[in-house]
Design an enzyme around this catalytic site. Structure first.
Site, short mmCIF file in Angstrom:
data_model
loop_
_atom_site.label_atom_id
_atom_site.label_comp_id
_atom_site.label_asym_id
_atom_site.label_seq_id
_atom_site.Cartn_x
_atom_site.Cartn_y
_atom_site.Cartn_z
N CYS A 1 -5.53 -4.42 19.24
CA CYS A 1 -6.88 -4.95 19.02
C CYS A 1 -7.05 -5.53 17.62
O CYS A 1 -8.13 -5.99 17.27
CB CYS A 1 -7.94 -3.89 19.28
SG CYS A 1 -7.81 -2.49 18.17
N GLU B 1 -3.15 2.68 13.67
CA GLU B 1 -3.34 1.71 12.58
C GLU B 1 -2.85 2.25 11.24
O GLU B 1 -3.08 1.66 10.20
CB GLU B 1 -4.80 1.27 12.49
CG GLU B 1 -5.81 2.39 12.36
CD GLU B 1 -7.26 1.89 12.29
OE1 GLU B 1 -7.48 0.71 12.02
OE2 GLU B 1 -8.15 2.72 12.50
N ASP C 1 -5.09 -2.87 9.74
CA ASP C 1 -4.80 -1.77 8.82
C ASP C 1 -3.32 -1.40 8.85
O ASP C 1 -2.73 -1.07 7.83
CB ASP C 1 -5.67 -0.55 9.15
CG ASP C 1 -7.06 -0.71 8.56
OD1 ASP C 1 -7.15 -1.14 7.39
OD2 ASP C 1 -8.05 -0.44 9.25
#
Ligand code: PEP
Ligand code: MG
Length: 537
Positions: free
Chosen positions: A499, A428, A452
Site C-alpha cells: 500500500c 513497514e 516507511d
C-alpha cells in the site's frame, strides 16, 4: 515569464492563477509608512473584510450549531465597530507606522485592560480582542483564514504545507500545488496524489508577494512552474493539458475490466484514502476495495480527539459506500510529520523513529480503544479489515489482540452487531520484514508500507528533500525485503499486499506480480494506470 524547476510528485498540467498560501503564525513587524492616510484606508478596508468574514461565519454557525454558538461572531463584529479600539489603531498609524503593527499595539493595550478587570465575563473578552486583532492583521498581511479563500480554483503556492493544512483545503478550489520545500514521499505529497492534482515540491524559487494572482502553469510531467507564460507557451500548455485529460478519459475504458495479465494472473487493485470524501474518487476509479484508509487524517486539522460516535459515522459511511467491498482501516498513525497539538506530544530528536503510531496506541490505550470500538461497530455495515502501523515485534501483536478481544467482548455485552474483521499489519519496518515468518503466524494479512520501509531500510528521511536524488526507490534491499515478506506470508497461508507509493510504480508492476503480491493499493488517480500496466503484461 519566469520558469522554476521543482520535483514533480503528481503528473498533470494546470493553468490558473497563483494563490500564495502563507503560514498562520504571522507576527506583525513594525515598519514606517509614508502615506498615513492610505494606511488608514487600508486598515478600514481590512476591518470591513473582517466583518464580512464574521457575517459568513455567523450564518454558517447559525445553520450548523444554533444561535447560542453563532452569537460569538456577532460579538466580534460589534467589537470591530468599537470606536475606542478603532481610534487606538488609527493613532498608531498616524505616527507613521504600518497597520499590522498598529493593530498589534491596540491588541496588547485592550487585551491587558480586559484581562485586569475583576468581572469574569469582561476578563474573558481579552481572548476576543486577540482573536479579532489576529483576523485584521492576517487580512492586512494577505494571510487567508485557515484553508484557502478564493472564488475561482487556483494554483496553491507555499513555502511548505503540513498534512493538517492540506486536509483543511477545499479540493474544489485547487488546481495544483507548488511548494518550495517538501519531498515526494511526504504525506502532503501523498495527499496531493489522493486529490489527483498536478504538484511540485522542492521548487527552486523565492516566494514574492507580487506572484499572488498571476497566471501560471504547473507542468507535473516535466517538473516546471511557469509564471506569466508567454502567449505561445500558454497556448501550448493548454493544448497539452487537453491532451492529458483526453488520455485520462482513454483509461476510462478499462473501468469494469479485470486486473489480469495476458497469461491469466489476477491481482486485487484497491485504493488508498485519507477521508470519507475520497471514497467517491475510489469508486469512480473502479477500485476493488480500500487497501489503506489512513484513519489518522480524521484526527488532523481539529482541536480535539474525534469521538467514538464521529469515527463510527465516518467508518460506517465508507463501508456503506463501498457496498460490501473490502475496506482496510489502518489504526491511527499519528506522529512524525502528522502532528496534532491536542495529543500534546513532546518534541523529539527523531520523530520518525519516535513515539508514534501503534506505540502511542499501546501506551495510551484509551485513544486506541475508542478507535477500535468505532471500527468494530461500523463493521456491521460492510466488509471491514483492520491493520496496525509501525509493527516491530510479535509481542505488540499479542498485546493488540488482547485489547481487540476486550473491545469485542464489551461491545457484544452492550448488544452491538459486528461483522467478521480480518486483522493485519503494515510491514513497514525492516524488523517486521525480517521476522515476517513469525508475524505471519499471528495475523490474517500483511500490507507492505514501502514509504516507511524504504526510509528505514536505506536510512533516508522521507521528509528530507536533499536526499531525493540519493533515494533509490528500486533499491535491491527494499525489493528483497518485499519478496521475503510475500514468501513468508504465503508460507503461512495469508495474503500480502503493498500500500506504499511504490505500488503505483508501473515499472515494478511485473516484478511485484512475479513475487506473488496479491494486492496493490494505490491512490484513486493511479488505479486505472496500474490496471493498464497489469493487463499489458
Ligand atoms: C507507508 O509507510 O508506506 C505507508 C503506506 O504509510 P504512510 O505513508 O502513511 O506512512
Ligand atoms: Mg508508514
Amino acid at each position: 515569464m519566469k520558469k522554476y524547476i521543482g520535483k514533480s510528485v503528481v503528473k498533470g498540467i494546470a493553468v490558473g492563477r497563483i494563490y500564495w498560501y502563507k503560514k498562520q503564525n504571522y507576527e506583525a513587524v513594525k515598519t514606517e509608512v509614508l502615506d498615513t492616510e492610505a494606511e488608514r484606508e487600508r486598515f478600514e478596508s481590512a476591518v470591513e473584510t473582517a466583518k464580512k468574514q464574521l457575517t459568513v461565519l455567523y450564518e454558517d454557525a447559525l445553520d450548523r450549531l444554533g444561535e447560542e454558538h453563532a452569537m460569538i461572531f456577532e460579538i466580534h463584529k460589534m467589537m470591530l465597530e468599537d470606536e475606542d479600539y478603532l481610534d487606538a489603531v488609527k493613532n498608531v498609524i498616524n505616527e507613521g507606522l504600518n497597520g499590522e503593527y498598529a493593530v498589534s499595539v491596540a491588541e496588547e493595550q485592550f487585551a491587558e485592560m480586559f484581562a485586569s478587570m475583576d468581572d469574569e465575563y469582561m476578563k474573558a473578552r481579552a481572548a476576543d480582542i486577540r482573536d479579532i486583532s489576529k483576523r485584521v492583521i492576517n487580512i492586512l498581511a494577505g494571510i487567508g483564514e485557515d484553508g484557502i479563500h478564493t472564488d475561482e480554483p487556483v494554483i496553491v503556492v507555499a513555502e511548505d504545507l503540513t498534512p493538517s493544512e492540506t486536509v483543511k483545503m477545499d479540493k474544489e478550489k485547487i488546481l495544483a500545488f507548488v511548494t518550495v520545500k517538501g519531498s515526494s514521499n511526504s504525506h502532503t505529497a501523498i495527499l496531493a496524489r489522493s486529490m489527483n492534482l498536478p504538484s511540485l515540491v522542492n521548487t527552486k524559487m523565492e516566494l514574492k508577494e507580487e506572484m499572488n494572482g498571476k497566471v501560471a502553469v504547473v507542468d507535473g510531467f516535466n517538473g516546471e512552474f511557469i509564471v506569466e507564460p508567454e502567449e505561445d507557451i500558454l497556448q501550448e500548455m493548454i493544448s497539452r493539458k487537453n491532451q492529458w485529460i483526453a488520455d485520462l478519459k482513454g483509461l476510462e475504458q478499462l473501468k469494469g475490466k479485470e486486473n489480469v495479465t495476458s497469461d491469466g494472473r489476477k491481482i486485487n487493485l484497491y485504493a488508498n484514502i485519507g477521508s470519507v470524501n475520497d471514497v467517491d474518487a475510489a469508486l469512480e476509479a473502479d477500485a476493488g476495495g480500500i487497501g489503506l484508509f489512513r484513519s489518522e487524517f480524521l484526527y488532523l486539522g481539529r482541536n480535539d480527539y474525534p469521538s467514538e460516535e464521529e469515527q463510527f459515522e465516518s467508518y460506517k459511511t465508507v463501508l456503506e459506500k463501498m457496498n460490501g467491498k473490502k475496506v482496510i482501516i489502518r489504526t491511527l498513525d499519528i506522529g512524525a510529520d502528522k502532528k496534532v497539538d491536542y495529543f500534546k506530544l513532546e518534541p523529539e530528536e527523531n520523530p520518525a523513529m519516535g513515539y508514534r503510531a501503534i506505540r502511542i496506541c499501546l501506551d495510551r490505550p484509551e485513544i486506541f480503544i475508542t478507535q477500535l470500538r468505532a471500527i468494530y461497530r461500523a463493521s456491521a455495515y460492510g466488509t471491514a479489515a483492520i491493520m496496525f502501523p509501525m509493527i516491530v515485534s510479535v509481542n505488540e501483536i499479542i498485546r493488540i489482540k488482547e485489547i481487540v478481544g476486550q473491545v469485542k467482548e464489551k461491545l457484544l455485552a452492550e448488544g452491538f452487531r459486528m461483522g467478521e474483521v480480518e486483522l493485519g499489519i503494515m510491514v513497514e519496518t525492516p524488523a517486521a520484514a525480517v521476522i515476517s515468518d513469525e508475524l505471519a503466524k499471528e495475523v490474517d494479512f500483511f500490507s507492505i508500507g514501502t514509504n516507511d520501509l524504504t526510509q528505514y531500510t536505506l536510512a533516508v528521511d522521507r521528509q528530507n528533500q536533499k536526499l531525493e536524488s540519493t533515494c533509490d526507490t528500486h533499491h535491491p534491499a527494499v525489493l528483497r525485503l518485499i519478496e521475503m515478506t510475500v514468501a513468508n506470508g504465503h508460507k503461512e497461508g495469508i495474503w500480502v499486499g503493498i500500500c506504499g507509493e511504490l505500488a503505483a510504480d508501473t515499472e515494478l508492476t511485473h516484478t511485484f506480480l512475479d513475487m506473488g503480491v496479491d494486492e496493490l493499493s494505490v491512490s484513486a488517480a493511479n488505479v486505472l494506470k496500474v490496471r493498464k500496466a497489469i493487463r499489458d503484461i
